[in-house]
Design an enzyme around this catalytic site. Structure first.
Site, PDB file in Angstrom:
ATOM      1  N   GLU A   1       0.826  -1.212   0.000  1.00 34.21           N
ATOM      2  CA  GLU A   1       0.000   0.000   0.000  1.00 34.21           C
ATOM      3  C   GLU A   1       0.857   1.259   0.000  1.00 34.21           C
ATOM      4  O   GLU A   1       1.869   1.337   0.705  1.00 34.21           O
ATOM      5  CB  GLU A   1      -0.912   0.047   1.240  1.00 34.21           C
ATOM      6  CG  GLU A   1      -2.152  -0.804   1.112  1.00 34.21           C
ATOM      7  CD  GLU A   1      -3.150  -0.559   2.244  1.00 34.21           C
ATOM      8  OE1 GLU A   1      -4.217  -1.180   2.196  1.00 34.21           O
ATOM      9  OE2 GLU A   1      -2.867   0.245   3.165  1.00 34.21           O
TER      10      GLU A   1
ATOM     11  N   HIS B   1      -1.999  -7.316  15.903  1.00 37.36           N
ATOM     12  CA  HIS B   1      -1.306  -7.291  14.603  1.00 37.36           C
ATOM     13  C   HIS B   1      -2.155  -6.722  13.479  1.00 37.36           C
ATOM     14  O   HIS B   1      -1.645  -6.464  12.389  1.00 37.36           O
ATOM     15  CB  HIS B   1      -0.808  -8.686  14.231  1.00 37.36           C
ATOM     16  CG  HIS B   1      -1.793  -9.546  13.494  1.00 37.36           C
ATOM     17  ND1 HIS B   1      -3.052  -9.859  13.986  1.00 37.36           N
ATOM     18  CD2 HIS B   1      -1.704 -10.170  12.291  1.00 37.36           C
ATOM     19  CE1 HIS B   1      -3.676 -10.639  13.115  1.00 37.36           C
ATOM     20  NE2 HIS B   1      -2.888 -10.843  12.079  1.00 37.36           N
TER      21      HIS B   1
END
Length: 508
Positions: free
Chosen positions: A233, A431
């Site tokens: 990303e 996470h």
């Protein structure tokens, strides 16, 4: 044998005690043979997911994986566990251990175990974050071209093959040396490894403990993103919560461009886990290890099977670091080409690289004294506090950066480790967002065209190798990452530093 205790839902709840607004204790007796209590970090809204799953189980019994709360408790029954069996806010059921489970085992106890299910099949699945000196305004005019360039440079998708030259000799070197191999081959900057967990190399790695089949699977996959929840990303700094910590990371303003790479050890790591589970299932009878759930297959840490797994797992972890390093090299090339510049001039430095699936020997205080533990983190992130000797000099005063990927189209976060986290969770935190429904349910309930349209409506450019897999990773398939982050922050096990908003997504 799988835990067979099935009670009514209200009886199940009698074993779960609310400690405060973000902590719930799972008391001994919830499943047989618990050695310690479970501790789950959830707020009221996340707790509802776990309770709903448990209620369905109470009505219908086992169907697929056990509920996450049961899995947390079953891990608490494993030999040698200390402290608590810990569940992070992004917890959801997985193979043996839930995803979001942290468990530590005393290496002084000869009965202590290592379990591949406590690491997961994608060994060292993890996240790397790069910064740049670019801003969103710099990206906007060429965003589509940049997105396409990244898609062209970084191989993605289920069967993707890498462009990094590799043969069995160099693969064995990479398995042993991790990012040191990348450095020698010219794919890394010297400072890259300084900003990796374990400095990008687990020293106990032994390539001879990785099967030929695993190597055959990994050989063509180095420098590939893969599919599933893996992504690359381009992100924008949306909010800075802790200016001192952000400045140490080289993040100094809103609108600054960062790049997040989320990938793991591909087929090689999966095969290492599969091979070890087969061997451990046979060894458990010899070593008289009895389990509530056969998916918790394990071996004594000091057994041949245990040591071989740890050496093979470390090699797979090194492969994953080399994989992310190779994609860093390719990403730097793509940006340099798009901006007719050099990666150095674009300030494309690694902020940090963390693992989400790993087992490591670490020293922690247990009952007031330091002990060497084997800490399993599955779908959880190491989050060491300021002044810890294992974090880079740059972050000694702020704590280790913790990289938390959001879901596709939602924000990601950078956190930092805390002293409270060291004391409560063996220096661990969440996470990601954590699934709220299965991949199968996502495919049935969502249209991939709707998901892609939704991303475009948010101004997010996207390139996807397998569009029909996009539904599995849609935001609707996950918990709200904001709730997960806020729960960790409120609990004090990690601290918010930076919020990142996606503007371009590359997926398999």
């Amino acid at each position: 044998m799988t835990d067979s205790v099935v009670r009514g839902f209200e009886d199940e709840l009698s074993f779960i005690e609310k400690i405060d607004s973000v902590r719930y204790r799972v008391k001994k007796g919830f499943v047989p043979n618990m050695n310690v209590d479970g501790m789950i970090y959830v707020n009221d809204s996340i707790k509802d997911y776990l309770y709903e799953e448990l209620e369905q189980y109470s009505k219908r019994g086992v169907s697929g994986f056990l509920p996450a709360v049961k899995q947390i408790a079953n891990v608490a029954s494993l030999p040698g566990i200390v402290g608590h069996s810990l569940g992070m806010p992004d917890i959801h059921s997985g193979y043996g251990f839930s995803i979001g489970n942290v468990a530590a085992f005393d290496t002084e106890d000869p009965l202590s175990i290592v379990s591949p299910g406590g690491v997961g099949f994608d060994i060292n699945c993890g996240v790397r974050l790069l910064r740049t000196n670019l801003t969103e305004k710099d990206i906007e005019p060429i965003k589509e071209q940049l997105c396409q360039s990244l898609f062209d440079h970084v191989p993605v998708g289920v069967g993707s093959k890498g462009v990094i030259p590799m043969n069995i000799k160099t693969l064995n070197q990479a398995l042993e040396m991790g990012v040191d191999w990348s450095l020698g081959e010219g794919y890394a900057w010297v400072e890259d490894k300084e900003h990796c967990e374990e400095y990008g190399r687990m020293l106990n790695a032994d390539p001879t403990k990785v099967s030929e089949r695993a190597k055959k699977r990994g050989l063509p996959q180095l420098g590939t993103l893969g599919a599933g929840n893996h992504y690359l990303e381009v992100q924008v700094v949306d909010e800075i919560y802790d200016k001192a910590a952000a400045n140490k990371m080289g993040i100094d303003r809103q609108g600054q461009i960062c790049i997040m790479i989320h990938s793991g050890s591909r087929g090689l790591g999966h095969q290492v886990a599969t091979d070890s589970l087969t061997l451990m299932e046979k060894a458990m009878a010899r070593d008289h290890i009895h389990l509530n759930d056969k998916q918790l297959a394990c071996s004594r840490i000091n057994s041949t099977e245990g040591q071989d797994y740890l050496s093979g797992m470390a090699a797979a972890a090194n492969f994953a670091w080399v994989n992310r390093q190779s994609m860093t090299f390719l990403t730097r090339q793509a940006f340099a080409k798009a901006f007719n510049s050099t990666p150095d001039d674009l300030d494309m430095h690694v902020i940090y690289d963390v693992s989400h699936n790993i087992a490591k020997f670490e020293e922690h205080n247990v009952n007031g004294r330091p002990k060497k533990l084997l800490v399993h983190r599955k779908g959880a992130t190491r989050a060491f506090a300021p002044h810890h000797p294992l974090i880079p000099v740059d972050y000694q005063f702020t704590g280790q950066p913790v990289l938390i990927g959001g879901t596709m189209g939602t924000c990601s976060y950078v956190l930092t480790g805390t002293e409270l986290g060291m004391n409560e969770t063996f220096g661990s935190t969440c996470h990601g967002a954590g699934r709220s429904c299965s991949r199968n349910k996502s495919r049935n309930n969502l249209s991939y065209t709707d998901v892609l349209d939704s991303l475009q409506a948010k101004g997010i450019s996207i390139r996807v190798a397998s569009p029909k897999l996009v539904m599995e990773e849609a935001p609707e398939s996950y918990k709200d990452v904001v709730q997960v982050i806020e729960t960790c922050h409120k609990a004090g096990i990690s601290k918010k530093s930076v919020k990142l908003r996606p503007i371009a997504v590359i997926k398999g």
